[in-house]
Design a protein around this motif. Structure first.
Motif, PDB file in Angstrom:
ATOM      1  N   CYS A 262      37.945  17.963  -5.552  1.00 30.56           N
ATOM      2  CA  CYS A 262      37.524  17.646  -7.022  1.00 30.56           C
ATOM      3  C   CYS A 262      36.555  16.627  -7.019  1.00 30.56           C
ATOM      4  O   CYS A 262      36.311  15.771  -7.728  1.00 30.56           O
ATOM      5  CB  CYS A 262      38.728  17.371  -7.932  1.00 30.56           C
ATOM      6  SG  CYS A 262      39.959  18.688  -8.114  1.00 30.56           S
ATOM      7  N   ALA A 360      42.703  18.865 -13.530  1.00 28.42           N
ATOM      8  CA  ALA A 360      42.243  20.139 -13.403  1.00 28.42           C
ATOM      9  C   ALA A 360      43.241  21.257 -13.457  1.00 28.42           C
ATOM     10  O   ALA A 360      43.079  22.223 -14.255  1.00 28.42           O
ATOM     11  CB  ALA A 360      41.549  20.142 -12.179  1.00 28.42           C
ATOM     12  N   GLU A 361      44.600  20.767 -12.858  1.00 32.23           N
ATOM     13  CA  GLU A 361      45.733  21.813 -13.026  1.00 32.23           C
ATOM     14  C   GLU A 361      46.152  21.977 -14.433  1.00 32.23           C
ATOM     15  O   GLU A 361      46.225  23.149 -14.760  1.00 32.23           O
ATOM     16  CB  GLU A 361      46.557  21.356 -12.281  1.00 32.23           C
ATOM     17  CG  GLU A 361      47.954  22.303 -11.774  1.00 32.23           C
ATOM     18  CD  GLU A 361      47.471  23.620 -11.292  1.00 32.23           C
ATOM     19  OE1 GLU A 361      48.038  24.852 -11.627  1.00 32.23           O
ATOM     20  OE2 GLU A 361      46.632  23.611 -10.476  1.00 32.23           O
ATOM     21  N   ARG A 374      39.840  27.526 -10.105  1.00 32.09           N
ATOM     22  CA  ARG A 374      40.909  26.419  -9.628  1.00 32.09           C
ATOM     23  C   ARG A 374      41.733  27.011  -8.615  1.00 32.09           C
ATOM     24  O   ARG A 374      42.280  26.535  -7.587  1.00 32.09           O
ATOM     25  CB  ARG A 374      41.721  25.818 -10.730  1.00 32.09           C
ATOM     26  CG  ARG A 374      42.777  25.034 -10.418  1.00 32.09           C
ATOM     27  CD  ARG A 374      42.567  23.749  -9.837  1.00 32.09           C
ATOM     28  NE  ARG A 374      43.588  22.946  -9.405  1.00 32.09           N
ATOM     29  CZ  ARG A 374      43.836  22.074  -8.546  1.00 32.09           C
ATOM     30  NH1 ARG A 374      42.535  21.723  -8.083  1.00 32.09           N
ATOM     31  NH2 ARG A 374      45.040  21.355  -8.490  1.00 32.09           N
ATOM     32  N   LEU A 400      36.687  22.358  -8.684  1.00 31.17           N
ATOM     33  CA  LEU A 400      38.157  22.352  -8.858  1.00 31.17           C
ATOM     34  C   LEU A 400      39.195  22.702  -7.955  1.00 31.17           C
ATOM     35  O   LEU A 400      40.208  22.271  -7.871  1.00 31.17           O
ATOM     36  CB  LEU A 400      38.487  23.390 -10.113  1.00 31.17           C
ATOM     37  CG  LEU A 400      37.487  23.106 -11.496  1.00 31.17           C
ATOM     38  CD1 LEU A 400      37.810  24.151 -12.412  1.00 31.17           C
ATOM     39  CD2 LEU A 400      37.855  21.844 -11.955  1.00 31.17           C
TER      40      LEU A 400
END
Length: 556
Positions: A262, A360-361, A374, A400
């Motif tokens: 990231c 991000a998750e 992602r 991501l």
């Protein structure tokens, strides 16, 4: 002497010469003026011949074959605008180092600039973009065969990267049975025909120059930037960086395993930039950096020295740093400059990277463009490869996702165009015969729609994942004028690719959830041939997610 037969003899020498320089794949477009070259290629058992009706796609097919095969690939086209359609592929090869040998058939000189059909000025048509150019004369027995073969050998021997354009004029008649005309001329090359070596060898080998002050530099603080690397190079650079204790910023194409994922998010945090600014030296391996924040940091960082190590010639540094440009094989360079075990020093960067991953998750829990980017590693086939196009989803993958170390990733990140992406991916797969996932945007797919024809001969499972956000939504990340953005930048087309898949006889699916996507992908990897998977996503959700994450991570 029969003109058509001598044309064939002349072309046979050209094609046989290519075999002595590692050319095995040859891409051929239909055409009449190129008949001597086409028949010579078809009659030479050393070649694997590929065909395509679209020269622009053909050039990119060759580019993909050269990219993954690490060997020169030849292209045969007829005269006229067919030649001009190879321009984008030649530009890309010049920037990323793939070796292409373009054989363009041409009218003889007396038919140029006089109104003859399909006759254009082909000499120098590609300007400065080819690495080498060669304009052959009209075939004639007055020119010794040894001149032809040694001239080609010399040009091919110098071709370490980029394209060689060989312009080949042929006079009519072009058709007719091959007879003994020109056989004696051809046989003057003697046992060369039974040999497997060039007539003329001109080796051009680069040597690694050891940096004598490296032992002093490796004891200081450094940062490593990894651009486009091979699987072997990615693993070597990652191990080297870990031993040194230096932070490694890995591009999506680096194959390093991205130990600090990231990066395009956390490089927007002032704390990260402040810590990285403590580095005395930055060493970049490979070119073609993707992330916007990485490029911004690369442009503004001011270490004492900035080194770039790559096998390609050229400066490769748009920021024009003070430092060293080291042209070398990366693996050999690392061997000559061993790392010394040191404790890691950039603790804030490591912490911010972990926090960016967690954000991000959490942010990509819903189904959409950002979530697919992602979780893209979960969709990759075993023992396969990934081809990434040049659209918003690629930026999202870079920002991501964390791709596995050593997993082959390919792209056209030289000129970063959207032309020829499907055909390049087809070439990459044909070179390796591995299961292949190619990810492109909807406009990119439309731009190269003709090349869906190439996927009908997929040698292994192939999935073309089209992320359809209805236009060029990457422009939503830029300060484009709001009132003109849709009409003049994003240009939504409101299309579905189901009919395109049907037209070319390809399997098609349009999953609307993550679970459905996983099921479709699992099935696609179990059957031969190509599958088009279209993800219709909300137009600006991907850009909004990225912008929200950037804002959050910048304030950590």
């Amino acid at each position: 002497m029969s003109t058509s037969s001598f044309n064939r003899r002349w072309a046979a020498v050209i094609l046989e010469t290519l075999t002595r320089h590692g050319v095995r794949h040859i891409c051929i477009a239909p055409g009449s003026r190129s008949t001597p070259l086409t028949l010579a290629a078809a009659g030479n058992g050393a070649f694997i011949c590929h065909t395509h009706f679209d020269e622009r796609g053909l050039g990119h097919l060759a580019l993909g074959l050269a990219k993954a095969g690490k060997a020169p690939v030849a292209v045969i086209v007829t005269s006229g605008t067919a030649v001009a359609n190879l321009y984008p592929a030649i530009i890309e090869a010049g920037l990323t180092g793939e070796r292409l040998v373009v054989l363009s058939a041409d009218r003889p000189p007396e038919l140029i600039d006089c109104g003859a059909n399909q006759a254009i000025r082909q000499q120098g048509i590609f300007a400065s973009h080819p690495s080498e150019t060669l304009s052959l004369p009209r075939p004639t027995p007055d020119i010794p065969a040894r001149w032809l073969v040694s001239t080609l050998d010399s040009a091919l021997g110098r071709l370490s990267a980029g394209a060689l354009h060989v312009n080949c004029p042929f006079a009519e008649p072009l058709y007719g049975e091959l007879n003994d005309g020109g056989l004696a001329w051809q046989q003057t090359l003697g046992n060369w025909w039974q040999d497997d070596k060039p007539w003329l060898c001109e080796p051009h080998q680069a040597t690694v120059i050891k940096q004598d002050d490296w032992p002093a530099w490796r004891r200081r603080r450094g940062v490593i930037v990894a651009g486009r690397l091979s699987a072997r190079e990615g693993a070597q650079v990652a191990a080297w960086a870990q031993t040194l204790g230096w932070p490694l910023i890995g591009d999506v194409l680096s194959q390093t395993g991205q130990p600090l994922p990231c990066a395009d998010l956390w490089l927007g945090n002032a704390r990260a930039v402040t810590e990285l600014d403590e580095a005395d030296i930055v060493i970049q391996f490979g070119a073609s950096l993707t992330g916007k924040r990485l490029l911004q940091w690369q442009a503004t960082c001011r270490p004492q020295e900035y080194w770039i190590v790559d096998s390609l010639d050229g400066r490769l540094d748009p920021a024009h740093h003070r430092g060293r440009r080291l042209v070398a094989d990366i693996g050999e360079w690392l061997a000559r400059h061993p790392a010394e075990k040191r404790a890691p020093w950039a603790q804030d960067v490591a912490m911010l990277s972990a926090q960016a991953q967690a954000r991000a998750e959490k942010m990509t829990a819903e189904f959409g463009e950002a979530q697919v980017a992602r979780r893209l590693p979960l969709l990759l086939p075993e023992q396969g490869q990934l081809f990434l196009g040049n659209s918003l989803v690629v930026r999202l993958v870079d920002a991501l996702a964390r791709l596995p170390q050593g997993y082959p990733v390919w792209s056209n990140r030289g000129a970063s165009g959207i032309d020829g992406l499907i055909s390049t991916a087809a070439g990459v797969q044909r070179a390796k015969a591995r299961p292949t996932l190619a990810v492109v945007g909807d406009l990119s797919a439309l731009y190269d729609l003709n090349s869906l024809a190439l996927l009908r001969q997929a040698p292994a499972p192939f999935v073309l994942l089209i992320v359809n956000n209805n236009g060029g939504q990457i422009f939503s990340l830029l300060p484009t004028p709001v009132n003109e953005r849709e009409r003049f930048y994003c240009m939504p087309q409101n299309v579905s690719f189901e009919q395109s898949a049907a037209m070319f006889g390809l399997s098609y699916s349009a999953p609307d959830s993550w679970q459905a996507l996983c099921e479709v992908m699992s099935g696609a990897w179990q059957r031969p041939g190509a599958t088009i998977v279209e993800l219709s996503v909300e137009q600006t959700a991907g850009t909004r997610t990225l912008q929200q994450l950037l804002a959050q991570v910048s304030h950590l």
